[in-house]
Each structure stands twice: as C-alpha cells, then as structure tokens.
Design a protein around this motif. Structure first.
Motif, PDB file in Angstrom:
ATOM      1  N   MET A  51       0.836  -1.203   0.000  1.00 12.31           N
ATOM      2  CA  MET A  51       0.000   0.000   0.000  1.00 12.31           C
ATOM      3  C   MET A  51       0.879   1.264   0.000  1.00 12.31           C
ATOM      4  SD  MET A  51      -3.054  -0.961  -0.383  1.00 12.31           S
ATOM      5  CE  MET A  51      -4.107   0.402   0.023  1.00 12.31           C
ATOM      6  N   ALA A  52       2.012   1.218   0.680  1.00  9.33           N
ATOM      7  CA  ALA A  52       2.928   2.364   0.681  1.00  9.33           C
ATOM      8  C   ALA A  52       3.485   2.594  -0.728  1.00  9.33           C
ATOM      9  CB  ALA A  52       4.068   2.138   1.672  1.00  9.33           C
ATOM     10  N   SER A  53       3.797   1.520  -1.421  1.00  8.16           N
ATOM     11  CA  SER A  53       4.275   1.630  -2.795  1.00  8.16           C
ATOM     12  C   SER A  53       3.189   2.201  -3.706  1.00  8.16           C
ATOM     13  CB  SER A  53       4.719   0.247  -3.298  1.00  8.16           C
ATOM     14  OG  SER A  53       5.196   0.309  -4.606  1.00  8.16           O
ATOM     15  N   LEU A  54       1.943   1.772  -3.507  1.00  2.54           N
ATOM     16  CA  LEU A  54       0.813   2.308  -4.274  1.00  2.54           C
ATOM     17  C   LEU A  54       0.632   3.794  -3.993  1.00  2.54           C
ATOM     18  CD1 LEU A  54      -1.686   1.899  -6.106  1.00  2.54           C
ATOM     19  CD2 LEU A  54      -2.951   1.275  -4.032  1.00  2.54           C
ATOM     20  N   GLU A  78       6.931   4.602 -16.925  1.00  2.00           N
ATOM     21  CA  GLU A  78       6.607   3.468 -16.051  1.00  2.00           C
ATOM     22  C   GLU A  78       5.400   3.748 -15.160  1.00  2.00           C
ATOM     23  OE1 GLU A  78      10.006   5.670 -14.016  1.00  2.00           O
ATOM     24  OE2 GLU A  78       9.716   4.864 -16.001  1.00  2.00           O
ATOM     25  N   ILE A  79       5.033   5.006 -14.985  1.00  3.30           N
ATOM     26  CA  ILE A  79       3.834   5.349 -14.220  1.00  3.30           C
ATOM     27  C   ILE A  79       2.662   5.632 -15.159  1.00  3.30           C
ATOM     28  CG2 ILE A  79       2.804   7.026 -12.643  1.00  3.30           C
ATOM     29  CD1 ILE A  79       5.487   7.274 -11.274  1.00  3.30           C
ATOM     30  N   ALA A  80       2.940   6.299 -16.281  1.00  2.00           N
ATOM     31  CA  ALA A  80       1.883   6.679 -17.224  1.00  2.00           C
ATOM     32  C   ALA A  80       1.118   5.468 -17.748  1.00  2.00           C
ATOM     33  CB  ALA A  80       2.476   7.466 -18.383  1.00  2.00           C
ATOM     34  N   ARG A 151       7.859  -4.846  -7.449  1.00  2.30           N
ATOM     35  CA  ARG A 151       9.060  -4.564  -8.232  1.00  2.30           C
ATOM     36  C   ARG A 151       9.456  -3.091  -8.164  1.00  2.30           C
ATOM     37  NH1 ARG A 151       7.014  -8.834 -11.081  1.00  2.30           N
ATOM     38  NH2 ARG A 151       5.556  -7.653 -12.344  1.00  2.30           N
ATOM     39  N   SER A 152       8.489  -2.211  -7.949  1.00  2.00           N
ATOM     40  CA  SER A 152       8.799  -0.773  -7.906  1.00  2.00           C
ATOM     41  C   SER A 152       9.375  -0.331  -6.556  1.00  2.00           C
ATOM     42  CB  SER A 152       7.547   0.050  -8.221  1.00  2.00           C
ATOM     43  OG  SER A 152       6.645   0.035  -7.140  1.00  2.00           O
TER      44      SER A 152
END
Length: 154
Positions: A51-54, A78-80, A151-152
């Motif tokens: 959730m922190a990564s999200l 990578e975010i778009a 992975r992020s």
C-alpha cells in the motif's frame, strides 16, 4: 525359458553399469549461474509495504499532473502506463470499486474535492483513485498489479 530370462537380467544390469560409467559426460560450468543466484535475496513484503508503494506511485502521479496542468504525457512512462481516466458511464468489474466510483461521481457532480483513495481491488490488483481540476473536475486512477508494485519498491 524362465532360466534364460533370469540370466539376461543378471547380464543386463552389469552391462548397463559399465556403459554408463564409460560415457563421456561433458561437465558444464555453473559458477556464473551460482554467482547470479547469490545476488538474489528473498524479500518479505507486507500488505502495508504494498500500500505504501501504491501511495508513492499515486502521489507522484497526482503531483506531476497538477504541476503540468494535467498533461498525461508528462508522467514517467513506467507510471503513465498505469494511469487511466475514469468514465463513470462504464461499469466496474470489481465490487469494491463500485462504491469508490459512486463516491467520486457524487463529488464530481457536486464540485467537491476528495482525498486520493488507495484500494485493494482483489488479491492481485490495486488502484489509486483521485480527482484533479483540469479545466473541469476529472477523475483518474492508477491501476497496478501487486507484482508491479513489489518490483517498484526500493
């Protein structure tokens, strides 16, 4: 006849052992593979970490879009690729998402602002919902798989 079969069995086993011992098996060097496997570490990831990564990915999307006047192409690739404009006319395939979309739609219709909402949609998919004022109030979501979120992480 039975005696002949038993003799063949006793001769066959030693013959196979001799043949297999004489074969020239080429040894493959696996030291590079072992070294590479030694670099990998097993990492235990909790739901809070995911959730922190999200939240990190979603916040980065919100900030970039706000700074650039909602220019989606200004986001890092990578975010778009995870960013999706929300159309309230489309239904949702996730029960949990229906409630979030209804709340966002109500907010958009009434010109309200809403804090970003991270959600776990199912065991493998997460979404970060937010509203931005781009000429008009628009709703977006960053929809990411659990594997991509892991992975992020740093």
């Amino acid at each position: 006849m039975m005696l002949f079969k038993n003799k063949i069995k006793f001769l066959f086993l030693p013959l196979m052992a001799i043949i297999s011992c004489n074969s020239n098996v080429e040894k493959i060097d696996t030291s590079a593979v072992k070294a590479k496997m030694g670099e990998y570490k097993i990492k235990k990831v909790s739901e809070a970490d995911i959730m922190a990564s999200l939240n990190k990915m979603g916040t980065k999307s919100v900030n970039t879009l706000q700074e650039t006047g909602c220019q989606i192409d200004s986001l890092e690739p990578e975010i778009a690729r995870y960013l999706k404009p929300i159309s309230f006319s489309d239904g949702s395939q996730f029960e949990k998402e229906e409630g979030v979309l209804q709340a966002l739609q109500y907010s958009v219709e009434n010109g309200q602002t809403v804090e970003p909402t991270p959600q776990k949609l199912n065991d493998t998919l997460y979404a970060y919902y937010f509203l931005l004022d781009c000429d008009s109030l628009k709703a977006f979501k960053v929809e990411v798989s659990k594997g991509d979120l892991i992975r992020s992480m740093d």
